[in-house]
Motif scaffolding. Structure first.
Motif, PDB file in Angstrom:
ATOM      1  N   SER A  35       0.807  -1.231   0.000  1.00  0.00           N
ATOM      2  CA  SER A  35       0.000   0.000   0.000  1.00  0.00           C
ATOM      3  C   SER A  35       0.836   1.276   0.000  1.00  0.00           C
ATOM      4  O   SER A  35       0.455   2.284   0.587  1.00  0.00           O
ATOM      5  N   HIS A  44     -19.438  -0.649  -1.808  1.00  0.00           N
ATOM      6  CA  HIS A  44     -18.357  -1.016  -2.710  1.00  0.00           C
ATOM      7  C   HIS A  44     -18.914  -1.034  -4.131  1.00  0.00           C
ATOM      8  O   HIS A  44     -20.074  -1.418  -4.353  1.00  0.00           O
ATOM      9  N   CYS A 102     -12.398   1.598  -3.639  1.00  0.00           N
ATOM     10  CA  CYS A 102     -11.227   1.346  -2.795  1.00  0.00           C
ATOM     11  C   CYS A 102     -11.649   0.912  -1.395  1.00  0.00           C
ATOM     12  O   CYS A 102     -12.370   1.649  -0.709  1.00  0.00           O
ATOM     13  N   PRO A 103     -11.215  -0.257  -0.934  1.00  0.00           N
ATOM     14  CA  PRO A 103     -11.599  -0.707   0.405  1.00  0.00           C
ATOM     15  C   PRO A 103     -11.019   0.140   1.530  1.00  0.00           C
ATOM     16  O   PRO A 103     -11.616   0.222   2.611  1.00  0.00           O
ATOM     17  N   CYS A 127      -9.060  -3.104  -5.706  1.00  0.00           N
ATOM     18  CA  CYS A 127      -8.569  -2.129  -4.724  1.00  0.00           C
ATOM     19  C   CYS A 127      -7.754  -1.073  -5.456  1.00  0.00           C
ATOM     20  O   CYS A 127      -6.728  -1.388  -6.065  1.00  0.00           O
TER      21      CYS A 127
END
Length: 303
Positions: free
Chosen positions: A49, A267, A239-240, A82
């Motif tokens: 990330s 989502h 995006c989670p 994601c």
């Protein structure tokens, strides 16, 4: 019908297999409903990330070169739902593709590490794509519209793109980098009404949350309030991590800004799958912190 089945090497990422399990669940349901084949990369590692490069760019490149090489071994594009994973993997892929010509010694170094771990070498032969653009560009809006069995008529959806998805990459259409329309076009394809507001392309505040929590929640609260003021029934995000800050932490956000919000956050695959007739239970809509009941009731679902 598609002339041939769309097929991807699927990189779910770690958040969708943990705190946002409903994203993993709804992506499976959506792709099955559309006839898209996903081959999950079960040996893939967390993309980091964006944190790996704080210590070492070589570390980020090596970890993600391995992830991409897993997709290359299948001769398939790498698909993720994601936008943070897409941003990290996409930038690594583009950088290393360029290094094949400009810095082959670096590629040899990366592949040397992969070889020591018994991994296949990175070749730079595939692309990294977010689910959003797989739906819009590969599958196509018209074909998605044809598969709709339960139009989302009357539902006002505010896209929350976040920041990672729109950072310049070849897999992101140039027209979408500054004034995106992909999500809004997808909303219209399934019968929903897109809502525009100022914060839809800004950061949700998640990256600040570990060391500047108040500021992070103020950012999230500002975006949610803007969407509510614009008339949104829900936010929809690709995006989670954005979902965690906007949904899971919304009660904490309310305490920081001193206002009740209560805006459901969906989502992206959950929204589209609803229009294809997939049940709310199959999409994990009961897992959200902010109740999705108002959205479902507006669409005529018995809750």
């Amino acid at each position: 019908m598609l002339s041939q089945t769309l097929k991807y090497a699927y990189f779910p990422g770690c958040v969708a297999q943990g705190a946002c399990g409903e994203l993993y669940q709804s992506t499976q349901a959506l792709t099955q409903a559309l006839g898209i084949e996903l081959i999950e990369l079960k040996k893939a590692a967390c993309c980091g990330s964006g944190t790996f490069k704080e210590d070492s760019q070589l570390l980020e490149d090596t970890v993600n070169a391995r992830n991409i090489a897993l997709a290359e071994a299948l001769n398939l594009p790498l698909l993720t739902h994601c936008s943070t994973c897409q941003g990290v993997l996409g930038h690594v892929n583009e950088r290393l593709q360029e290094f094949h010509a400009s810095n082959p010694e670096y590629i040899q170094q990366v592949n040397g590490f992969l070889h020591k771990e018994g991994c296949l070498p990175y070749r730079g032969s595939t692309e990294v794509k977010h689910l959003l653009y797989a739906l819009v560009s590969d599958y196509g809006l018209e074909k998605i519209s044809q598969r709709v069995t339960r139009k989302l008529s009357g539902l006002k959806c505010a896209a929350f793109y976040g920041c990672y998805l729109l950072r310049a990459q070849k897999s992101v259409p140039e027209k979408d980098r500054y004034n995106p329309e992909a999500m809004e076009n997808l909303f219209q394809a399934v019968g929903a009404t897109p809502i525009y507001y100022h914060g839809r392309t800004q950061c949700c505040g998640w990256p600040l949350s570990s060391y500047a929590t108040t500021q992070s929640f103020q950012m999230a609260g500002m975006h949610i309030q803007e969407a509510i003021a614009a008339g949104a029934d829900c936010l929809v995000t690709p995006c989670p991590l954005c979902h965690l800050n906007l949904d899971s932490r919304q009660p904490e956000v309310e305490k920081v800004i001193g206002k009740k919000l209560g805006l459901p956050v969906l989502h992206l695959p959950q929204l589209i799958a609803l229009a294809l007739g997939v049940s709310p239970k199959e999409l994990g809509l009961e897992r959200h912190i902010v109740s999705t009941k108002p959205v479902l009731e507006k669409l005529g679902h018995r809750v």
